[in-house]
Design an enzyme around this catalytic site. Structure first.
Site, PDB file in Angstrom:
ATOM      1  N   HIS A  56       0.843  -1.199   0.000  1.00 41.35           N
ATOM      2  CA  HIS A  56       0.000   0.000   0.000  1.00 41.35           C
ATOM      3  C   HIS A  56       0.875   1.244   0.000  1.00 41.35           C
ATOM      4  O   HIS A  56       2.094   1.164   0.120  1.00 41.35           O
ATOM      5  CB  HIS A  56      -0.982  -0.002   1.169  1.00 41.35           C
ATOM      6  CG  HIS A  56      -0.367   0.110   2.528  1.00 41.35           C
ATOM      7  ND1 HIS A  56       0.425  -0.874   3.080  1.00 41.35           N
ATOM      8  CD2 HIS A  56      -0.449   1.095   3.477  1.00 41.35           C
ATOM      9  CE1 HIS A  56       0.808  -0.509   4.293  1.00 41.35           C
ATOM     10  NE2 HIS A  56       0.310   0.683   4.554  1.00 41.35           N
ATOM     11  N   HIS A  58       1.278   4.017   1.927  1.00 40.14           N
ATOM     12  CA  HIS A  58       1.724   4.839   3.056  1.00 40.14           C
ATOM     13  C   HIS A  58       3.248   5.034   3.043  1.00 40.14           C
ATOM     14  O   HIS A  58       4.008   4.130   2.685  1.00 40.14           O
ATOM     15  CB  HIS A  58       1.270   4.228   4.376  1.00 40.14           C
ATOM     16  CG  HIS A  58      -0.174   4.482   4.672  1.00 40.14           C
ATOM     17  ND1 HIS A  58      -0.893   3.768   5.613  1.00 40.14           N
ATOM     18  CD2 HIS A  58      -1.048   5.380   4.156  1.00 40.14           C
ATOM     19  CE1 HIS A  58      -2.136   4.212   5.651  1.00 40.14           C
ATOM     20  NE2 HIS A  58      -2.249   5.194   4.777  1.00 40.14           N
ATOM     21  N   ASP A  60       5.602   5.086   5.180  1.00 46.12           N
ATOM     22  CA  ASP A  60       6.496   4.181   5.889  1.00 46.12           C
ATOM     23  C   ASP A  60       6.581   2.801   5.226  1.00 46.12           C
ATOM     24  O   ASP A  60       7.205   1.888   5.773  1.00 46.12           O
ATOM     25  CB  ASP A  60       6.103   4.052   7.363  1.00 46.12           C
ATOM     26  CG  ASP A  60       4.727   3.445   7.568  1.00 46.12           C
ATOM     27  OD1 ASP A  60       3.843   3.639   6.713  1.00 46.12           O
ATOM     28  OD2 ASP A  60       4.523   2.766   8.593  1.00 46.12           O
ATOM     29  N   HIS A  61       5.975   2.666   4.055  1.00 47.76           N
ATOM     30  CA  HIS A  61       6.101   1.431   3.274  1.00 47.76           C
ATOM     31  C   HIS A  61       6.719   1.659   1.903  1.00 47.76           C
ATOM     32  O   HIS A  61       7.080   0.693   1.233  1.00 47.76           O
ATOM     33  CB  HIS A  61       4.728   0.763   3.119  1.00 47.76           C
ATOM     34  CG  HIS A  61       4.217   0.199   4.404  1.00 47.76           C
ATOM     35  ND1 HIS A  61       4.228  -1.145   4.690  1.00 47.76           N
ATOM     36  CD2 HIS A  61       3.711   0.811   5.507  1.00 47.76           C
ATOM     37  CE1 HIS A  61       3.742  -1.348   5.910  1.00 47.76           C
ATOM     38  NE2 HIS A  61       3.431  -0.171   6.417  1.00 47.76           N
ATOM     39  N   HIS A 114      -7.462  -0.686   5.595  1.00 47.40           N
ATOM     40  CA  HIS A 114      -6.427   0.240   6.068  1.00 47.40           C
ATOM     41  C   HIS A 114      -6.281   1.379   5.067  1.00 47.40           C
ATOM     42  O   HIS A 114      -6.304   2.560   5.429  1.00 47.40           O
ATOM     43  CB  HIS A 114      -5.126  -0.532   6.235  1.00 47.40           C
ATOM     44  CG  HIS A 114      -3.994   0.257   6.795  1.00 47.40           C
ATOM     45  ND1 HIS A 114      -3.997   0.765   8.071  1.00 47.40           N
ATOM     46  CD2 HIS A 114      -2.805   0.620   6.243  1.00 47.40           C
ATOM     47  CE1 HIS A 114      -2.855   1.415   8.293  1.00 47.40           C
ATOM     48  NE2 HIS A 114      -2.120   1.344   7.197  1.00 47.40           N
ATOM     49  N   ASP A 133      -0.335  -3.997   6.199  1.00 52.03           N
ATOM     50  CA  ASP A 133      -0.972  -3.460   7.405  1.00 52.03           C
ATOM     51  C   ASP A 133      -2.446  -3.866   7.495  1.00 52.03           C
ATOM     52  O   ASP A 133      -3.241  -3.182   8.147  1.00 52.03           O
ATOM     53  CB  ASP A 133      -0.850  -1.937   7.429  1.00 52.03           C
ATOM     54  CG  ASP A 133       0.549  -1.470   7.785  1.00 52.03           C
ATOM     55  OD1 ASP A 133       1.447  -2.324   7.952  1.00 52.03           O
ATOM     56  OD2 ASP A 133       0.765  -0.249   7.869  1.00 52.03           O
ATOM     57  N   HIS A 171       4.392  -4.446  10.690  1.00 54.78           N
ATOM     58  CA  HIS A 171       4.860  -3.779  11.906  1.00 54.78           C
ATOM     59  C   HIS A 171       5.030  -4.771  13.051  1.00 54.78           C
ATOM     60  O   HIS A 171       4.331  -5.783  13.115  1.00 54.78           O
ATOM     61  CB  HIS A 171       3.871  -2.695  12.351  1.00 54.78           C
ATOM     62  CG  HIS A 171       3.817  -1.509  11.441  1.00 54.78           C
ATOM     63  ND1 HIS A 171       4.633  -0.409  11.587  1.00 54.78           N
ATOM     64  CD2 HIS A 171       3.046  -1.266  10.351  1.00 54.78           C
ATOM     65  CE1 HIS A 171       4.365   0.467  10.631  1.00 54.78           C
ATOM     66  NE2 HIS A 171       3.396  -0.030   9.870  1.00 54.78           N
TER      67      HIS A 171
END
Length: 255
Positions: A56, A58, A60-61, A114, A133, A171
């Site tokens: 996805h 985001h 932080d990915h 998410h 996530d 995570h």
């Protein structure tokens, strides 16, 4: 030949994963949470990055993608619905599409909730699920874009996979998830045993990823919203599982 899978920490609480086809040497990163951490993992293993499979959009990915792609030439694959937010994307995928890492074959599963375009990658031959996530060890992702019904449907797809599936998530949230799970499902003996093992593992500095999907089905409250004990915990006895799930997710947001 079997796949090699390497798990390592990224950022403050992200999980990085590399999957390598031992027969061909092809290697994919699942997301790219942090360029330096992925680069260190590649140096430690001696593997060469050929693909990045994005779950996805985001930050932080995906933030490590540009540097890793420049350095390795890796092919970036990600969900079609989020292509505009994924830097350097080369190929977009939809539910049911296949991805190849050398001779390894993965199936794309749409898992909205998410984010609306979120996908997971299921490598049946390796019994490996890369869930991003959507599904965490003892937890699930926050609903930033989707509805509870979206996420409950996505979790249903994942929980239908075999019990011996290894779950790799985005995570290291397992300890905090375990504390919530115990609050929601205090009578679950298997959960109590698992929570104690997680507490000990984290105290030793060990990662808790991967977990087994069968273990998640028995202990993860978000997969157990159809069970009477979880409905009772949120005062929704007899109500549909999706309503119980929504209440559990809202409770976890406040926990």
């Amino acid at each position: 030949m079997p796949a090699d899978i390497h798990v390592f920490p990224c950022r403050s609480d992200n999980i990085g994963v590399l999957i390598r086809d031992a027969a061909t040497g092809a290697c994919a990163a699942i997301d790219a949470p942090e360029e330096q951490a992925v680069r260190r993992a590649l140096a430690e293993t001696g593997w060469h990055l050929t693909h990045i499979l994005v779950t996805h959009k985001h930050h932080d990915h995906v933030e490590g993608i540009p540097g890793l792609k420049r350095e390795t030439g890796a092919t970036v694959i990600g969900p079609a619905a989020e292509a505009a937010a994924i830097p350097g994307i080369d190929r977009t995928v939809l539910e049911g599409d296949e991805v190849a890492v050398g001779d390894l074959r993965g199936k794309v599963i749409a898992t909205p909730g998410h984010t609306l375009g979120h996908v997971a990658y299921w490598f049946a031959g390796e019994r490996a699920l890369f869930a991003g996530d959507t599904l965490f060890a003892l937890g699930c992702g926050r609903l930033f874009e989707g509805t509870p019904a979206d996420m409950w449907g996505a979790l249903g797809k994942l929980s239908a996979l075999p019990d011996d599936t290894r779950l790799y998530c985005g995570h290291e949230y397992t300890l905090s998830n375990a504390r919530f799970a115990l609050a929601a499902d205090p009578g679950n003996v298997a959960l109590a045993r698992r929570a104690a093992a997680i507490e000990a593992a984290r105290a030793r500095g060990e990662l808790t990823i991967p977990s087994l999907l069968g273990e998640e089905k028995a202990t993860n409250p978000f997969l157990r919203a159809g069970e009477p004990a979880l409905a009772a915990a949120v005062n929704l006895s007899g109500r549909p599982a999706v309503e119980v799930f929504a209440a559990l997710r809202a409770w976890k947001d406040r926990f």
